[in-house]
Design an enzyme around this catalytic site. Structure first.
Site: not given
Ligand SMILES: [Zn+2]
Ligand SMILES: [Zn+2]
Length: 410
Positions: A231, A297, A369
């Site tokens: 993103d 992440y 997501y």
């Protein structure tokens, strides 16, 4: 096989040059040029008929004596290639429709079995003449440059094939998209909103890497093909994201990747950084883009109301190894099909606390997501951290720390 009959029939159409006569039998025998073939056929017929041998003169009704201009075309090709670095080339040709019609008529009238098309002879003969002038080889499989002759427009057009290299990038600044975005208001034309730049964001990873590349290769453009994308507001750190950079129409090719890497890193000034691994190939781009890589992440999570680290870690534990049902998130629903996907949380753990927020490390299956895994996306993602905690939770910052890549070589 008696060739005198078809040769006689061909000569009856009108004056024809040795090239075109020979080319009607171009796939017969070897070690001959078409003009050599044509001359031999003319001679053989004269002997058989016991008539005087007459060399061709006049204007060929098939090609209009195109082959007289081969040396001149070769000169023009050499001139067009000046200032371009390449080691292999190919000559191509846009065949004037009238010439194609002429030869095709004879093929079908006489049911010829082994003709060669005009196009192949032109490409080969001009190619040979260019090769002799510049000492470089014509290459039909993977030429670095292609020069197209257009006899009707009397022009030559140079197509320089793209170069590709493989590397990984890191993005240290939030707010930079991976590739250029046209301004939403004017769609790239330039308006007051974008300060007449036409861009929604002034810089992208593609442009930060691409600008020094375009300069080094004297190229028209540089296109970034990433193994997925983060993103805009996410950083890409750790080992970086694999990418292939396509250098469009480079006038220089012998660039040292190590020096280029240093130059990109210098000009990107800590906002983006690259490690260039090796040269790559167009065929690798699709594989890289479709690569279903697991991603790691590091995120900051804010939870409404007080909560101990132990309680929070326990909630994370109950997501470990769990398959998540994710309906297409609200924020991307306008550009993705609305459906429910199943993705696994491969690993998730608490890595610390920072300014009253929890630092979480997640390893997710490709396509998971992460923001919605935390927030629940109003029930569209389940289970979610918010659902388990029975409180509102959301991601305040997100870094991608690892993306699996292709074989990197040396
Ligand atoms: Zn001809
Ligand atoms: Zn605009």
């Amino acid at each position: 096989m008696d060739l005198n009959e078809p040769v006689k029939a061909i000569l009856a159409y009108g004056d024809i040059c040795d090239h075109c006569l020979g080319r009607f039998f171009g796939k017969r025998s070897r070690g001959l040029s078409n003009s050599g073939r044509g001359r031999a056929l003319r001679t053989a017929l004269a002997l058989a008929e016991n008539e005087p041998h007459v060399d061709f003169s006049g204007t060929c009704w098939v090609c209009g004596n195109f082959f007289d201009s081969v040396p001149a075309w070769a000169d023009r090709v050499v001139e067009a290639l000046e200032g371009i670095e390449f080691s292999t080339f190919l000559v191509g040709c846009r065949v004037p429709p009238l010439i194609a019609e002429n030869e095709e008529m004879v093929w079908s009238d006489l049911s010829l079995a082994d003709p060669e098309p005009f196009k192949s002879e032109v490409n080969r003969e001009v190619g040979k003449a260019v090769s002799a002038r510049i000492g470089k080889a014509a290459d039909t499989k993977k030429p670095e440059v292609v020069v197209i002759l257009d006899p009707i427009k009397s022009s030559v057009e140079v197509q320089i094939h793209s170069l590709f290299f493989y590397g990984r990038y890191q993005k240290f600044e939030r707010g930079i998209p991976q590739t250029h975005w046209d301004c939403r208001a004017c769609r790239g034309k330039g308006c007051e909103k974008c300060n007449f730049t036409g861009a929604q964001y002034l810089d992208s990873v593609e442009e930060l890497i691409g600008r020094p590349v375009i300069e080094a290769f004297d190229a028209e453009n540089a296109v970034l093909h990433g193994a997925g994308r983060e993103d805009i507001d996410a950083r890409m750190v750790g080992t970086g994201r694999p990418f292939i950079l396509e250098v469009v129409a480079p006038k220089k090719r012998s660039i040292d990747l190590a020096a280029l890497e240093a130059e990109i890193n210098r000009t990107a000034d800590g906002r983006v950084s690259v490690a260039l691994k090796r040269w790559a190939d167009r065929s690798e781009v699709e594989t890289l883009k479709s690569n279903k890589a697991h991603k790691k992440y590091r995120i900051l999570v804010e939870v409404d109301g007080g909560l101990s680290a132990d309680e929070f870690a326990k909630a994370l534990d109950s997501l470990k190894g769990v398959t998540i049902q994710q309906r297409t998130p609200e924020r991307v629903a306008h550009r993705r099909a609305d459906k429910v996907r199943e993705r696994r949380v491969l690993d998730i753990s608490l890595a610390g606390e920072q300014d009253g927020r929890f630092v979480v490390e997640v390893l997710g299956e490709a396509g998971l997501y992460i923001k919605e895994l935390v927030s629940g996306d109003s029930g569209r993602t389940t289970p979610s951290l918010a659902e388990i905690l029975k409180r509102k939770a959301h991601v305040t910052s997100l870094d991608v720390t690892q993306v699996e890549g292709a074989k990197e070589g040396e």
